[in-house]
Write a protein that holds these residues in place. Structure first.
Motif, PDB file in Angstrom:
ATOM      1  N   PHE A 119       0.865  -1.163   0.000  1.00  0.00           N
ATOM      2  CA  PHE A 119       0.000   0.000   0.000  1.00  0.00           C
ATOM      3  C   PHE A 119       0.908   1.220   0.000  1.00  0.00           C
ATOM      4  CE2 PHE A 119      -2.476  -3.470   1.804  1.00  0.00           C
ATOM      5  CZ  PHE A 119      -3.630  -3.386   1.040  1.00  0.00           C
ATOM      6  N   GLU A 120       0.327   2.398   0.064  1.00  0.00           N
ATOM      7  CA  GLU A 120       1.143   3.603   0.056  1.00  0.00           C
ATOM      8  C   GLU A 120       2.134   3.588   1.208  1.00  0.00           C
ATOM      9  OE1 GLU A 120       1.464   5.974  -2.189  1.00  0.00           O
ATOM     10  OE2 GLU A 120      -0.016   5.043  -3.449  1.00  0.00           O
ATOM     11  N   PRO A 121       3.359   3.933   0.952  1.00  0.00           N
ATOM     12  CA  PRO A 121       3.960   4.234  -0.352  1.00  0.00           C
ATOM     13  C   PRO A 121       4.314   2.939  -1.090  1.00  0.00           C
ATOM     14  CG  PRO A 121       5.607   4.504   1.367  1.00  0.00           C
ATOM     15  CD  PRO A 121       4.319   4.120   2.055  1.00  0.00           C
ATOM     16  N   LEU A 122       3.982   2.911  -2.354  1.00  0.00           N
ATOM     17  CA  LEU A 122       4.275   1.741  -3.181  1.00  0.00           C
ATOM     18  C   LEU A 122       5.756   1.700  -3.547  1.00  0.00           C
ATOM     19  CD1 LEU A 122       1.215   1.872  -5.600  1.00  0.00           C
ATOM     20  CD2 LEU A 122       1.601   0.233  -3.772  1.00  0.00           C
ATOM     21  N   PRO A 123       6.281   0.514  -3.847  1.00  0.00           N
ATOM     22  CA  PRO A 123       7.666   0.420  -4.323  1.00  0.00           C
ATOM     23  C   PRO A 123       7.829   1.223  -5.618  1.00  0.00           C
ATOM     24  CG  PRO A 123       6.803  -1.757  -3.789  1.00  0.00           C
ATOM     25  CD  PRO A 123       5.654  -0.798  -3.722  1.00  0.00           C
ATOM     26  N   PRO A 124       9.022   1.704  -5.896  1.00  0.00           N
ATOM     27  CA  PRO A 124       9.246   2.542  -7.079  1.00  0.00           C
ATOM     28  C   PRO A 124       8.715   1.948  -8.391  1.00  0.00           C
ATOM     29  CG  PRO A 124      11.183   2.582  -5.689  1.00  0.00           C
ATOM     30  CD  PRO A 124      10.243   1.569  -5.092  1.00  0.00           C
ATOM     31  N   LYS A 125       8.887   0.656  -8.616  1.00  0.00           N
ATOM     32  CA  LYS A 125       8.454   0.063  -9.880  1.00  0.00           C
ATOM     33  C   LYS A 125       6.935   0.084 -10.053  1.00  0.00           C
ATOM     34  CE  LYS A 125       8.483  -4.644  -8.007  1.00  0.00           C
ATOM     35  NZ  LYS A 125       9.195  -5.907  -7.998  1.00  0.00           N
TER      36      LYS A 125
ATOM     37  N   ASP B 123     -10.548  -8.558  12.480  1.00  0.00           N
ATOM     38  CA  ASP B 123      -9.608  -8.381  11.363  1.00  0.00           C
ATOM     39  C   ASP B 123     -10.209  -7.711  10.131  1.00  0.00           C
ATOM     40  OD1 ASP B 123      -7.538  -9.609  12.817  1.00  0.00           O
ATOM     41  OD2 ASP B 123      -8.302 -11.589  12.278  1.00  0.00           O
ATOM     42  N   THR B 124     -11.428  -7.221  10.225  1.00  0.00           N
ATOM     43  CA  THR B 124     -12.070  -6.561   9.096  1.00  0.00           C
ATOM     44  C   THR B 124     -11.853  -5.056   9.202  1.00  0.00           C
ATOM     45  OG1 THR B 124     -13.786  -8.249   9.258  1.00  0.00           O
ATOM     46  CG2 THR B 124     -14.217  -6.414   7.789  1.00  0.00           C
ATOM     47  N   THR B 125     -11.542  -4.429   8.063  1.00  0.00           N
ATOM     48  CA  THR B 125     -11.308  -2.985   8.033  1.00  0.00           C
ATOM     49  C   THR B 125     -12.220  -2.324   7.004  1.00  0.00           C
ATOM     50  OG1 THR B 125      -9.632  -3.094   6.305  1.00  0.00           O
ATOM     51  CG2 THR B 125      -8.859  -3.327   8.607  1.00  0.00           C
ATOM     52  N   LEU B 126     -12.233  -1.010   7.013  1.00  0.00           N
ATOM     53  CA  LEU B 126     -12.987  -0.285   5.987  1.00  0.00           C
ATOM     54  C   LEU B 126     -12.484  -0.635   4.590  1.00  0.00           C
ATOM     55  CD1 LEU B 126     -13.563   3.252   7.547  1.00  0.00           C
ATOM     56  CD2 LEU B 126     -15.317   1.593   6.851  1.00  0.00           C
ATOM     57  N   PHE B 127     -11.184  -0.857   4.441  1.00  0.00           N
ATOM     58  CA  PHE B 127     -10.641  -1.263   3.149  1.00  0.00           C
ATOM     59  C   PHE B 127     -11.375  -2.505   2.647  1.00  0.00           C
ATOM     60  CE2 PHE B 127      -8.044  -4.142   0.689  1.00  0.00           C
ATOM     61  CZ  PHE B 127      -7.578  -3.342  -0.343  1.00  0.00           C
ATOM     62  N   HIS B 128     -11.488  -3.522   3.468  1.00  0.00           N
ATOM     63  CA  HIS B 128     -12.135  -4.765   3.069  1.00  0.00           C
ATOM     64  C   HIS B 128     -13.593  -4.532   2.678  1.00  0.00           C
ATOM     65  CE1 HIS B 128      -8.910  -6.307   5.898  1.00  0.00           C
ATOM     66  NE2 HIS B 128      -8.545  -6.705   4.690  1.00  0.00           N
ATOM     67  N   ALA B 129     -14.320  -3.742   3.468  1.00  0.00           N
ATOM     68  CA  ALA B 129     -15.736  -3.512   3.206  1.00  0.00           C
ATOM     69  C   ALA B 129     -15.976  -2.657   1.968  1.00  0.00           C
ATOM     70  CB  ALA B 129     -16.390  -2.859   4.424  1.00  0.00           C
ATOM     71  N   LEU B 130     -15.096  -1.706   1.708  1.00  0.00           N
ATOM     72  CA  LEU B 130     -15.291  -0.800   0.566  1.00  0.00           C
ATOM     73  C   LEU B 130     -14.740  -1.345  -0.741  1.00  0.00           C
ATOM     74  CD1 LEU B 130     -14.436   2.519   2.391  1.00  0.00           C
ATOM     75  CD2 LEU B 130     -16.669   1.926   1.391  1.00  0.00           C
ATOM     76  N   PHE B 131     -13.782  -2.280  -0.666  1.00  0.00           N
ATOM     77  CA  PHE B 131     -13.126  -2.742  -1.891  1.00  0.00           C
ATOM     78  C   PHE B 131     -13.132  -4.258  -2.042  1.00  0.00           C
ATOM     79  CE2 PHE B 131     -11.011   1.302  -0.668  1.00  0.00           C
ATOM     80  CZ  PHE B 131     -11.532   2.079  -1.684  1.00  0.00           C
ATOM     81  N   ILE B 132     -12.383  -4.970  -1.210  1.00  0.00           N
ATOM     82  CA  ILE B 132     -12.261  -6.420  -1.366  1.00  0.00           C
ATOM     83  C   ILE B 132     -11.762  -7.045  -0.065  1.00  0.00           C
ATOM     84  CG2 ILE B 132      -9.980  -6.118  -2.417  1.00  0.00           C
ATOM     85  CD1 ILE B 132     -10.531  -8.693  -4.029  1.00  0.00           C
ATOM     86  N   GLY B 133     -12.377  -8.153   0.307  1.00  0.00           N
ATOM     87  CA  GLY B 133     -11.990  -8.838   1.534  1.00  0.00           C
ATOM     88  C   GLY B 133     -10.690  -9.602   1.429  1.00  0.00           C
ATOM     89  N   ASP B 134     -10.316  -9.956   0.223  1.00  0.00           N
ATOM     90  CA  ASP B 134      -9.122 -10.770  -0.008  1.00  0.00           C
ATOM     91  C   ASP B 134      -8.294 -10.101  -1.120  1.00  0.00           C
ATOM     92  OD1 ASP B 134      -7.371 -12.875   0.111  1.00  0.00           O
ATOM     93  OD2 ASP B 134      -8.710 -14.326  -0.826  1.00  0.00           O
ATOM     94  N   PRO B 135      -7.569  -9.013  -0.795  1.00  0.00           N
ATOM     95  CA  PRO B 135      -6.927  -8.196  -1.836  1.00  0.00           C
ATOM     96  C   PRO B 135      -5.870  -8.898  -2.670  1.00  0.00           C
ATOM     97  CG  PRO B 135      -6.235  -7.472   0.332  1.00  0.00           C
ATOM     98  CD  PRO B 135      -7.313  -8.491   0.537  1.00  0.00           C
TER      99      PRO B 135
ATOM    100  N   ALA C  68      -9.305   9.378  -3.201  1.00  0.00           N
ATOM    101  CA  ALA C  68      -8.519   8.289  -2.634  1.00  0.00           C
ATOM    102  C   ALA C  68      -8.883   8.122  -1.163  1.00  0.00           C
ATOM    103  CB  ALA C  68      -7.028   8.590  -2.770  1.00  0.00           C
ATOM    104  N   LEU C  69      -9.087   6.874  -0.758  1.00  0.00           N
ATOM    105  CA  LEU C  69      -9.350   6.599   0.652  1.00  0.00           C
ATOM    106  C   LEU C  69      -8.012   6.634   1.381  1.00  0.00           C
ATOM    107  CD1 LEU C  69     -11.539   5.785   2.728  1.00  0.00           C
ATOM    108  CD2 LEU C  69     -10.813   3.417   2.342  1.00  0.00           C
ATOM    109  N   PRO C  70      -7.830   7.580   2.305  1.00  0.00           N
ATOM    110  CA  PRO C  70      -6.556   7.652   3.017  1.00  0.00           C
ATOM    111  C   PRO C  70      -6.271   6.346   3.771  1.00  0.00           C
ATOM    112  CG  PRO C  70      -7.879   9.612   3.440  1.00  0.00           C
ATOM    113  CD  PRO C  70      -8.761   8.624   2.731  1.00  0.00           C
ATOM    114  N   ARG C  71      -5.009   5.991   3.822  1.00  0.00           N
ATOM    115  CA  ARG C  71      -4.594   4.737   4.445  1.00  0.00           C
ATOM    116  C   ARG C  71      -5.088   4.617   5.890  1.00  0.00           C
ATOM    117  NH1 ARG C  71      -4.889   0.551   2.695  1.00  0.00           N
ATOM    118  NH2 ARG C  71      -4.215  -0.838   4.262  1.00  0.00           N
ATOM    119  N   GLU C  72      -5.028   5.731   6.648  1.00  0.00           N
ATOM    120  CA  GLU C  72      -5.465   5.668   8.038  1.00  0.00           C
ATOM    121  C   GLU C  72      -6.952   5.341   8.157  1.00  0.00           C
ATOM    122  OE1 GLU C  72      -5.390   9.989   6.744  1.00  0.00           O
ATOM    123  OE2 GLU C  72      -3.963   8.344   6.681  1.00  0.00           O
ATOM    124  N   LEU C  73      -7.773   5.812   7.232  1.00  0.00           N
ATOM    125  CA  LEU C  73      -9.197   5.436   7.222  1.00  0.00           C
ATOM    126  C   LEU C  73      -9.377   3.999   6.745  1.00  0.00           C
ATOM    127  CD1 LEU C  73     -11.239   8.488   5.877  1.00  0.00           C
ATOM    128  CD2 LEU C  73     -11.176   7.557   8.182  1.00  0.00           C
TER     129      LEU C  73
END
Length: 190
Positions: free
Chosen positions: A127-133, A174-186, A153-158
Motif C-alpha cells: 500500500f502507500e507508499p508503493l515500491p518505485p516500480k 480483522d475486518t477494516t474499511l478497506f475490506h468492506a469498501l473494496f475487497i476482503g481478499d486483496p 482516494a481513501l486515506p490509508r489511516e481510514l
C-alpha cells in the motif's frame, strides 16, 4: 467530498452483516446480502462504462497488460496492470490494482508481488507508499479514476479502521474499511 470513518461505517453497515459468520455463510440470506446483491445488479449495468474507461488509457501502459478484474462478490470495480515478465526474475510477478468502490465515492490503488519458487506461490501486498516500480502505473490509474469518476482516494489511516462486520473471508476484529469498501481478499487476482 471527504467522508469520515463514522460516515463510511454507516454506509458499509447496509451491505455487510454484523451477524455470526455461520449465519452469514449459511442458507439464510441476510438483509445486508440482499441489498449488496441488488446494488451489484444496478452497478453491472455500468460495466461497459468501466471497460471503456480502461480502454481509454490502455495504450499509456505499454509495458503492462491492463485487465478488468471486477468480481461482483467484492465491493468494487477493479482493474489490474500486470507487469510483463522480467527475464532476470521470472519467478517474480507483480500487479498494480485499482479499485473503485460501489458503496462510496472512494478508490484505492495497491500492489501485489507474487513469488513462485516452483513449489508454492507466495504474495506480498503493498500500500502507500508503493515500491518505485509500481508508482508510475499506480499514479496513472489513480489520476484516471479521479478524473472519470470524481472519486477520492481513501486515506490509508481510514482504510485501516477496524469495523465489526463480516466481509468474506474476513471477520472481526480483522475486518477494516478497506475490506468492506473494496475487497476482503486483496491478494486474490486472476
Amino acid at each position: 467530498m471527504k467522508l469520515s470513518a463514522e460516515q463510511l461505517l454507516a454506509i458499509v453497515r447496509d451491505y455487510w452483516p454484523s451477524e455470526d459468520l455461520d449465519a452469514y455463510c449459511g442458507f439464510k440470506r441476510t438483509p445486508e446480502q440482499e441489498r449488496f446483491d441488488e446494488l451489484w445488479k444496478r452497478e453491472l449495468e455500468k460495466i461497459d462504462r468501466w471497460r471503456a474507461f480502461l480502454a481509454s488509457f490502455r495504450a499509456e501502459l505499454p509495458e503492462f497488460t491492463l485487465s478488468d478484474i471486477t468480481a461482483p462478490v467484492d465491493a468494487s470495480f477493479r482493474c489490474g496492470a500486470y507487469a510483463k515478465a522480467d527475464p532476470q526474475q521470472p519467478q517474480r510477478e507483480w500487479v498494480v490494482v485499482g479499485c473503485l468502490s460501489i458503496l462510496a465515492p472512494v478508490y484505492t490503488v495497491y500492489g501485489v508481488q507474487y513469488t513462485d519458487d516452483g513449489k508454492k506461490r507466495s504474495h506480498e501486498l503493498f500500500f502507500e507508499p508503493l515500491p518505485p516500480k509500481m508508482r508510475a502505473p499506480a499514479d496513472l490509474i489513480a489520476r484516471r479514476i479521479e478524473a472519470r469518476f470524481e472519486a477520492t482516494a481513501l486515506p490509508r489511516e481510514l482504510a485501516e479502521t477496524p469495523i465489526p462486520l463480516y466481509v468474506e473471508p474476513r471477520k472481526p476484529p480483522d475486518t477494516t474499511l478497506f475490506h468492506a469498501l473494496f475487497i476482503g481478499d486483496p491478494e486474490r487476482l486472476p
